[in-house]
Design a protein around this motif. Sequence first.
Motif, PDB file in Angstrom:
ATOM      1  N   LYS A 164      -0.484  -0.304  12.738  1.00 40.64           N
ATOM      2  CA  LYS A 164      -1.832  -0.639  12.273  1.00 40.64           C
ATOM      3  C   LYS A 164      -1.850  -1.991  11.563  1.00 40.64           C
ATOM      4  O   LYS A 164      -2.780  -2.782  11.724  1.00 40.64           O
ATOM      5  CB  LYS A 164      -2.356   0.458  11.338  1.00 40.64           C
ATOM      6  CG  LYS A 164      -2.748   1.708  12.079  1.00 40.64           C
ATOM      7  CD  LYS A 164      -3.351   2.844  11.256  1.00 40.64           C
ATOM      8  CE  LYS A 164      -3.342   2.758   9.803  1.00 40.64           C
ATOM      9  NZ  LYS A 164      -3.765   4.039   9.139  1.00 40.64           N
ATOM     10  N   LYS A 165      -0.810  -2.255  10.770  1.00 45.80           N
ATOM     11  CA  LYS A 165      -0.767  -3.523  10.033  1.00 45.80           C
ATOM     12  C   LYS A 165      -0.604  -4.703  10.987  1.00 45.80           C
ATOM     13  O   LYS A 165      -1.236  -5.749  10.805  1.00 45.80           O
ATOM     14  CB  LYS A 165       0.361  -3.493   9.013  1.00 45.80           C
ATOM     15  CG  LYS A 165       0.388  -4.682   8.050  1.00 45.80           C
ATOM     16  CD  LYS A 165      -0.911  -4.829   7.262  1.00 45.80           C
ATOM     17  CE  LYS A 165      -1.216  -3.611   6.407  1.00 45.80           C
ATOM     18  NZ  LYS A 165      -2.494  -3.765   5.665  1.00 45.80           N
ATOM     19  N   ILE A 169       1.262   5.523   1.226  1.00 48.23           N
ATOM     20  CA  ILE A 169       0.798   6.663   2.008  1.00 48.23           C
ATOM     21  C   ILE A 169       1.490   7.911   1.469  1.00 48.23           C
ATOM     22  O   ILE A 169       2.565   7.812   0.859  1.00 48.23           O
ATOM     23  CB  ILE A 169       1.084   6.489   3.522  1.00 48.23           C
ATOM     24  CG1 ILE A 169       2.596   6.363   3.775  1.00 48.23           C
ATOM     25  CG2 ILE A 169       0.334   5.295   4.083  1.00 48.23           C
ATOM     26  CD1 ILE A 169       2.966   6.371   5.265  1.00 48.23           C
ATOM     27  N   ASP A 206       4.761   8.639  10.533  1.00 45.11           N
ATOM     28  CA  ASP A 206       3.658   8.117   9.710  1.00 45.11           C
ATOM     29  C   ASP A 206       3.901   6.651   9.356  1.00 45.11           C
ATOM     30  O   ASP A 206       2.975   5.828   9.384  1.00 45.11           O
ATOM     31  CB  ASP A 206       3.537   8.930   8.418  1.00 45.11           C
ATOM     32  CG  ASP A 206       2.901  10.293   8.624  1.00 45.11           C
ATOM     33  OD1 ASP A 206       2.413  10.558   9.739  1.00 45.11           O
ATOM     34  OD2 ASP A 206       2.918  11.095   7.667  1.00 45.11           O
ATOM     35  N   ILE A 207       5.151   6.322   9.006  1.00 42.31           N
ATOM     36  CA  ILE A 207       5.490   4.934   8.669  1.00 42.31           C
ATOM     37  C   ILE A 207       5.302   4.037   9.888  1.00 42.31           C
ATOM     38  O   ILE A 207       4.735   2.939   9.795  1.00 42.31           O
ATOM     39  CB  ILE A 207       6.931   4.844   8.146  1.00 42.31           C
ATOM     40  CG1 ILE A 207       7.049   5.570   6.797  1.00 42.31           C
ATOM     41  CG2 ILE A 207       7.373   3.384   7.999  1.00 42.31           C
ATOM     42  CD1 ILE A 207       8.478   5.782   6.334  1.00 42.31           C
ATOM     43  N   TRP A 240       0.853  -1.187   0.000  1.00 38.93           N
ATOM     44  CA  TRP A 240       0.000   0.000   0.000  1.00 38.93           C
ATOM     45  C   TRP A 240       0.890   1.237   0.000  1.00 38.93           C
ATOM     46  O   TRP A 240       2.113   1.135   0.140  1.00 38.93           O
ATOM     47  CB  TRP A 240      -0.946  -0.028   1.190  1.00 38.93           C
ATOM     48  CG  TRP A 240      -0.330   0.134   2.555  1.00 38.93           C
ATOM     49  CD1 TRP A 240      -0.348   1.255   3.334  1.00 38.93           C
ATOM     50  CD2 TRP A 240       0.359  -0.871   3.329  1.00 38.93           C
ATOM     51  NE1 TRP A 240       0.304   1.023   4.530  1.00 38.93           N
ATOM     52  CE2 TRP A 240       0.729  -0.272   4.546  1.00 38.93           C
ATOM     53  CE3 TRP A 240       0.698  -2.209   3.096  1.00 38.93           C
ATOM     54  CZ2 TRP A 240       1.428  -0.960   5.531  1.00 38.93           C
ATOM     55  CZ3 TRP A 240       1.397  -2.889   4.083  1.00 38.93           C
ATOM     56  CH2 TRP A 240       1.758  -2.284   5.275  1.00 38.93           C
ATOM     57  N   GLU A 245       3.346   4.439  12.381  1.00 40.42           N
ATOM     58  CA  GLU A 245       1.917   4.273  12.655  1.00 40.42           C
ATOM     59  C   GLU A 245       1.305   3.234  11.717  1.00 40.42           C
ATOM     60  O   GLU A 245       0.485   2.406  12.132  1.00 40.42           O
ATOM     61  CB  GLU A 245       1.203   5.616  12.489  1.00 40.42           C
ATOM     62  CG  GLU A 245      -0.298   5.572  12.741  1.00 40.42           C
ATOM     63  CD  GLU A 245      -0.661   5.150  14.164  1.00 40.42           C
ATOM     64  OE1 GLU A 245      -1.768   4.600  14.337  1.00 40.42           O
ATOM     65  OE2 GLU A 245       0.159   5.354  15.078  1.00 40.42           O
ATOM     66  N   GLU A 246       1.732   3.234  10.446  1.00 40.80           N
ATOM     67  CA  GLU A 246       1.237   2.245   9.485  1.00 40.80           C
ATOM     68  C   GLU A 246       1.675   0.828   9.855  1.00 40.80           C
ATOM     69  O   GLU A 246       0.921  -0.131   9.701  1.00 40.80           O
ATOM     70  CB  GLU A 246       1.734   2.587   8.077  1.00 40.80           C
ATOM     71  CG  GLU A 246       1.104   3.815   7.474  1.00 40.80           C
ATOM     72  CD  GLU A 246      -0.386   3.628   7.195  1.00 40.80           C
ATOM     73  OE1 GLU A 246      -0.751   2.569   6.649  1.00 40.80           O
ATOM     74  OE2 GLU A 246      -1.159   4.533   7.521  1.00 40.80           O
TER      75      GLU A 246
END
Length: 313
Positions: free
Chosen positions: A53-54, A32, A46-47, A30, A49-50
């Motif tokens: 989440k994953k 961002i 941001d990375i 994906w 956080e991704e």
Amino acid sequence: MKRYAFGVDIGGTTVKMGFFTTGGELLEMWEIPTRTENDGESILPDIAEEVKKKLDEKKITADEVEGLGIGVPGPVGPDGTVLKCVNLGWGVFNVEEKMNALTGLKVKAGNDANVAALGEMWQGGGKGHQDIVMVTLGTGVGGGIIIGGRILAGVNGAAGEIGHIPMKEGETECCGCGKKGCLEQYASASGIARTAGKRLAADAGIETSLRDIPDVTSKDIFDAAKAGDGFALSLVDEVGKLLGKALASIACVANPEAFVIGGGMSKAGEILTDAIQKYYVEYAFHAERATEFKLAELGNNAGMFGCVKMVLG
């Protein structure tokens, strides 16, 4: 070895993220946005956080992840220190330490072109080889050198800057790097189109189907060459000569098993690789003439694959 790993390829506009098995299978990918405002201070958070989440989505703990590899558009030292990334707004800092603090994962960082080369060696056009040189022919000319299955980064992370090999004397226009006469000025997609435009403007007597195209692109040139257009064929031959000569020089230092040709211009296929190989054989040292030429296979995903391979060692 643990079961999973993340590969993260940071570009100036988007961050490509991949969730992999450590066997090399891309399970999910994906993108961002790359938030470059405020000197890119949000990019790594941001990375992170991704990633969190994953892991939550997959119900996987960090203990099941071998690590996270990250490719950045700039030089990276052997300890993970980024030596300025102008497109991201970054200065000098250790991206591995910062990312480890944010995620708790083992982190390895490398230059984006180098990790793309590593990805092609691992699961792409260079698979089966441990010593390759990748050449990326797009808007510019990039490259990466893999020796013994590992990235050759150089003391400042600048090894593999193939596009800035000096090739021509007397050039009046500057390359993006500030020098004049670099390979990139002639052998990139923009370079071959620039050469075509200058020659057509200077000589009204050149007969070619390219005159009917308002803004000639490298694809137009290769399409015309495949159709037998003499002018287009001469341009392709010249690009092949410049690249063949440059790669023969590189082979005298790196002596790779294979050259892997990637980037948008590589879609031209054999008409390009045949032209390069013809002149490579002419210029190469006799012991290096049998070096194979391969087309890249992973496209824009090569960087993510290479990032994972960095983590695996």
